[in-house]
Motif scaffolding. Structure first.
Motif, PDB file in Angstrom:
ATOM      1  N   ARG A 249       0.812  -1.285  -0.170  1.00 50.26           N
ATOM      2  CA  ARG A 249      -0.120   0.015  -0.056  1.00 50.26           C
ATOM      3  C   ARG A 249       0.696   1.222   0.077  1.00 50.26           C
ATOM      4  N   VAL A 250       1.811   1.126   0.880  1.00 56.01           N
ATOM      5  CA  VAL A 250       2.886   2.427   0.770  1.00 56.01           C
ATOM      6  C   VAL A 250       3.612   2.706  -0.439  1.00 56.01           C
ATOM      7  N   ARG A 251       4.123   1.536  -1.076  1.00 57.95           N
ATOM      8  CA  ARG A 251       4.819   1.581  -2.391  1.00 57.95           C
ATOM      9  C   ARG A 251       3.794   1.949  -3.518  1.00 57.95           C
ATOM     10  N   GLU A 252       2.694   1.583  -3.527  1.00 63.98           N
ATOM     11  CA  GLU A 252       1.539   2.088  -4.704  1.00 63.98           C
ATOM     12  C   GLU A 252       1.333   3.567  -4.329  1.00 63.98           C
ATOM     13  N   ALA A 253       0.946   3.968  -3.080  1.00 65.77           N
ATOM     14  CA  ALA A 253       0.727   5.457  -3.036  1.00 65.77           C
ATOM     15  C   ALA A 253       2.006   6.278  -3.274  1.00 65.77           C
ATOM     16  N   MET A 254       2.957   5.833  -3.013  1.00 65.69           N
ATOM     17  CA  MET A 254       3.980   6.507  -3.534  1.00 65.69           C
ATOM     18  C   MET A 254       4.529   6.650  -5.031  1.00 65.69           C
ATOM     19  N   GLU A 255       4.399   5.647  -5.547  1.00 71.25           N
ATOM     20  CA  GLU A 255       4.575   5.436  -7.066  1.00 71.25           C
ATOM     21  C   GLU A 255       3.227   6.373  -7.812  1.00 71.25           C
ATOM     22  N   HIS A 256       2.188   6.257  -7.198  1.00 76.11           N
ATOM     23  CA  HIS A 256       1.102   6.762  -7.913  1.00 76.11           C
ATOM     24  C   HIS A 256       1.271   8.451  -7.999  1.00 76.11           C
ATOM     25  N   GLY A 257       1.759   9.063  -6.560  1.00 72.97           N
ATOM     26  CA  GLY A 257       2.157  10.301  -6.622  1.00 72.97           C
ATOM     27  C   GLY A 257       3.084  10.798  -7.500  1.00 72.97           C
ATOM     28  N   LEU A 258       4.287  10.023  -7.483  1.00 77.52           N
ATOM     29  CA  LEU A 258       5.260  10.402  -8.356  1.00 77.52           C
ATOM     30  C   LEU A 258       5.121  10.208  -9.734  1.00 77.52           C
ATOM     31  N   ALA A 259       4.272   9.299 -10.267  1.00 74.40           N
ATOM     32  CA  ALA A 259       4.191   9.090 -11.655  1.00 74.40           C
ATOM     33  C   ALA A 259       3.193  10.385 -12.007  1.00 74.40           C
ATOM     34  N   ASN A 260       2.432  10.856 -10.935  1.00 76.27           N
ATOM     35  CA  ASN A 260       1.406  12.082 -11.598  1.00 76.27           C
ATOM     36  C   ASN A 260       1.879  13.604 -11.140  1.00 76.27           C
ATOM     37  N   GLN A 261       3.021  13.361 -10.683  1.00 80.60           N
ATOM     38  CA  GLN A 261       3.801  14.612 -10.000  1.00 80.60           C
ATOM     39  C   GLN A 261       2.780  15.480  -8.786  1.00 80.60           C
ATOM     40  N   GLN A 262       2.293  14.601  -8.117  1.00 84.30           N
ATOM     41  CA  GLN A 262       1.471  14.996  -7.342  1.00 84.30           C
ATOM     42  C   GLN A 262       1.982  14.715  -5.726  1.00 84.30           C
ATOM     43  N   GLN A 263       1.581  15.329  -4.496  1.00 83.97           N
ATOM     44  CA  GLN A 263       1.723  14.938  -3.453  1.00 83.97           C
ATOM     45  C   GLN A 263       1.223  13.383  -2.905  1.00 83.97           C
ATOM     46  N   PHE A 264       1.883  12.637  -2.175  1.00 81.92           N
ATOM     47  CA  PHE A 264       1.363  11.402  -1.558  1.00 81.92           C
ATOM     48  C   PHE A 264       1.569  11.388  -0.197  1.00 81.92           C
ATOM     49  N   ASP A 265       0.677  10.658   0.226  1.00 83.99           N
ATOM     50  CA  ASP A 265       0.699  10.298   1.841  1.00 83.99           C
ATOM     51  C   ASP A 265       0.223   9.009   2.071  1.00 83.99           C
ATOM     52  N   ALA A 266       0.643   8.206   3.176  1.00 86.35           N
ATOM     53  CA  ALA A 266       0.122   6.904   3.629  1.00 86.35           C
ATOM     54  C   ALA A 266       0.558   6.750   4.914  1.00 86.35           C
ATOM     55  N   ASP A 267      -0.359   6.020   5.746  1.00 86.38           N
ATOM     56  CA  ASP A 267       0.135   5.537   7.007  1.00 86.38           C
ATOM     57  C   ASP A 267       0.424   3.963   7.183  1.00 86.38           C
ATOM     58  N   TYR A 268       1.355   3.865   7.895  1.00 91.70           N
ATOM     59  CA  TYR A 268       1.940   2.540   8.188  1.00 91.70           C
ATOM     60  C   TYR A 268       2.452   2.066   9.496  1.00 91.70           C
ATOM     61  N   ARG A 269       2.709   0.776   9.771  1.00 91.77           N
ATOM     62  CA  ARG A 269       2.999   0.493  11.105  1.00 91.77           C
ATOM     63  C   ARG A 269       4.654   0.139  10.833  1.00 91.77           C
ATOM     64  N   VAL A 270       5.435   0.482  12.208  1.00 92.35           N
ATOM     65  CA  VAL A 270       6.857  -0.057  12.356  1.00 92.35           C
ATOM     66  C   VAL A 270       7.065  -0.622  13.624  1.00 92.35           C
ATOM     67  N   GLY A 271       7.957  -1.567  13.659  1.00 94.39           N
ATOM     68  CA  GLY A 271       8.214  -2.234  15.008  1.00 94.39           C
ATOM     69  C   GLY A 271       9.299  -1.479  15.600  1.00 94.39           C
ATOM     70  N   TRP A 272       9.556  -1.287  16.704  1.00 95.46           N
ATOM     71  CA  TRP A 272      10.488  -0.580  17.313  1.00 95.46           C
ATOM     72  C   TRP A 272      11.219  -1.812  18.028  1.00 95.46           C
ATOM     73  N   GLY A 273      12.504  -1.420  18.374  1.00 94.55           N
ATOM     74  CA  GLY A 273      13.517  -2.424  18.959  1.00 94.55           C
ATOM     75  C   GLY A 273      12.620  -3.073  20.468  1.00 94.55           C
ATOM     76  N   SER A 274      12.081  -1.984  20.990  1.00 90.65           N
ATOM     77  CA  SER A 274      11.556  -2.345  22.267  1.00 90.65           C
ATOM     78  C   SER A 274      10.247  -3.227  22.307  1.00 90.65           C
ATOM     79  N   GLY A 275       9.805  -3.754  21.141  1.00 88.31           N
ATOM     80  CA  GLY A 275       8.804  -4.545  20.761  1.00 88.31           C
ATOM     81  C   GLY A 275       7.354  -3.666  20.614  1.00 88.31           C
ATOM     82  N   ALA A 276       7.486  -2.480  20.761  1.00 88.99           N
ATOM     83  CA  ALA A 276       6.073  -1.613  20.464  1.00 88.99           C
ATOM     84  C   ALA A 276       6.094  -1.496  19.029  1.00 88.99           C
TER      85      ALA A 276
END
Length: 558
Positions: A249-276
């Motif tokens: 989903r993040v890659r598609e949002a980024m590629e679509h925005g750049l292909a159309n020379q538009q701003q892109f945004d997306a939210d995603y999850r990351v895992g911290w070393g603490s496990g959070a």
């Protein structure tokens, strides 16, 4: 020149020393041993604007008394020391002397263009003096030659050059000062900007499309759970850091925005070393050349964990409320259906009992008595089961139903129920098979467990127009649980029905098969009684028309 110094025996056309002295390009004075002026050449007279008569016989310490007292004293002190200590072949040079002299004709052209001094004011002029001891003929006194050089023009050029240099230095210093101030302001703005970004948990980043390298601020690395010395790239971000379920989903949002020379945004999850697990919002935009070629991608990251968790919580609450509303609506519809069903189910046996009772009263035919009693007994038993189910359901809802657990042989109990229902099954043309009933001890309330088995088997018989109903009791391979399976070849269940088959007041029959008798409480009672025994019950079906299997599991009694 004094004629006594001329040799009368000199041949004609002898070199004229006096004429040569007058023609010297430098200004010269000749002093006697008393330091009195005995001769001055034309160049000297022109420099000072004086005549020879004004100077002859006067002491060198008394002429040219221009300028302030400190300037005159400086000249006097040097002359006094230099003239006394002269020796042949060792001339002495004076330091640079400043004369504040009256303005001469032509001085205005050399004056500073910015000067506003009065036209009669003195002007500064600079001089250097060379004192040399002249060799004397026998009997003649010692003479001293003073070479006087005006260096005003050179000094003026030097001072002008120094002023220009000072001006340039001042301008350069000013430019440097302005540049330093601009840099300081820039650093201050950058520090404020970085502080604002850190305070708001916003991290800035820039991606190089050619290499995939990502330059980012420390706050950006903090948001992604990275250390300050960690390196970041597009491959690492989308291949390792972003949660696997969010990467596409993040890659598609980024590629679509750049292909159309538009701003892109997306939210995603990351895992911290603490496990959070943190939620990150990324927003970016491409930078392009005039011909549309992508040169870089810049953007920011923001930790939105709190907002996202609140959003997900609200979404879950909304979904839960929706499910609750749907469940309530289903219960309301089921209750309506239940009331209708109960009215019909109670009315049918009661009507039969009343009818046959009335027949017995009107007819004395003995043949009707046996048949009437059978009908009355069967319908009374049916009424008793319905009343028991209603009472049990009320006790379960209020939490008042309890079980008395004792060791029970589940295989033997299932065989008893099978024998009780075999005649009913065969009356419908069904084959009831109970050949695989292993002896297995469980902790159970015998009457309640018999009720569970009875409901499962009678339910299979009820929804099987033809075919077989097979019962089996077996101990699992690990020896910890006992399974009772009731399998039929009846109408079967679709996926939706499987999910709701244990709900109260629900009946699921094949479409077009007509109404099936019952209150819709049997399987709900089975589920609740099984839970009270610490067991589990599941329903399985390959689909409508393909039968169903119910599997009851209980812990083995040791």
């Amino acid at each position: 020149m004094d004629s006594r110094l001329v040799d009368p025996s000199a041949p004609p056309h002898q070199f004229d020393a006096a004429l040569a002295f007058e023609a010297l390009p430098d200004a010269y004075l000749i002093l006697n041993h008393r330091h009195e002026i005995v001769l001055a050449n034309a160049r000297y007279l022109a420099l000072l604007g004086q005549s020879l008569g004004d100077l002859l016989g006067r002491s060198i310490f008394d002429v040219n008394q221009f300028g302030p007292a400190e300037q005159r004293e400086a000249r006097r002190a040097w002359l006094s020391g230099a003239l006394k200590g002269l020796s042949a072949g060792e001339p002495k040079w004076s330091p640079l002397f400043r004369y504040e002299m009256p303005r001469r004709h032509g001085d205005d052209a050399n004056a500073n263009a910015n000067a506003d001094a009065d036209s009669h004011a003195d002007v500064p002029r600079y001089w250097k003096i060379k004192a040399s001891l002249l060799g004397a003929r026998p009997g003649a006194g010692t003479h001293i030659a003073l070479r006087v050089s005006e260096v005003t023009e050179g000094i003026s050029d030097y001072e002008r050059d120094q002023r220009e240099r000072a001006k340039l230095r001042s301008q350069a210093q000013l430019r440097q000062l302005l540049a330093d101030e601009a840099k300081a302001q820039l650093r201050e703005h950058q520090e404020r900007f970085q502080l604002a970004l850190a305070f708001s948990q916003v991290g800035a980043w820039e991606l190089d499309p050619a290499t995939g390298a990502i330059e980012c601020t420390d706050q950006c690395k903090i948001n992604l759970g990275l250390g300050a010395s960690s390196t970041l790239s597009e491959q690492r971000l989308l291949g390792e850091i972003v949660h696997p379920e969010d990467r596409v989903r993040v890659r598609e949002a980024m590629e679509h925005g750049l292909a159309n020379q538009q701003q892109f945004d997306a939210d995603y999850r990351v895992g911290w070393g603490s496990g959070a697990t943190r939620w990150i919002l990324v927003r970016g935009v491409g930078r392009y050349t005039a011909d549309g070629a992508l040169t870089s991608v810049i953007g920011f990251t923001l930790d939105i964990t709190a907002r996202k968790e609140a959003e997900l919580e609200q979404r879950e609450i909304a979904a839960s409320e929706k499910r609750a509303r749907e469940h309530s609506e289903r219960l309301t519809m089921a209750m309506d259906h239940f009331v209708t069903t109960v009215s019909h189910e109670l009315r049918s046996p009661l009507s039969a009992i009343l009818s046959w009772t009335d027949l017995l009263q009107r007819s004395a035919d003995p043949s009707h008595v046996t048949r009437a009693t059978d009908v009355i007994k069967r319908n009374a038993r049916q009424l008793s089961h319905m009343v028991d189910d209603l009472l049990d359901s009320g006790a379960i809802v209020t939490g008042k139903l309890s079980v008395n657990l004792q060791p029970v042989d589940l295989g033997a109990l299932t065989g008893i129920v099978a024998d009780d229902l075999r005649m009913h099954a065969e009356a419908k043309g069904l084959q009831l098979i109970a050949d695989d009933l292993s002896s297995a001890m469980v902790l159970a309330d015998e009457s309640r467990m018999k009720q569970v088995i009875w409901n499962l088997v009678s339910n299979a018989v009820k929804f099987s127009p033809q075919g077989t109903v097979t019962l089996s009791v077996s101990v699992h391979a690990e020896g910890e649980r006992v399974e009772l399976a009731v399998q039929d070849t009846g109408v079967g269940l679709d996926q939706t029905s499987l999910e709701r088959v244990f709900e109260r007041f629900q009946q699921f029959g094949q479409e077009g098969s007509g109404r099936v008798a019952g209150l819709g409480l049997g399987l709900w009672l089975v589920k609740n009684l099984t839970d009270l025994h610490g067991g589990t019950i599941v329903a399985e079906s390959a689909g409508p028309g393909q039968g169903a299997t119910f599997r009851l599991c209980l812990p083995v009694y040791r």
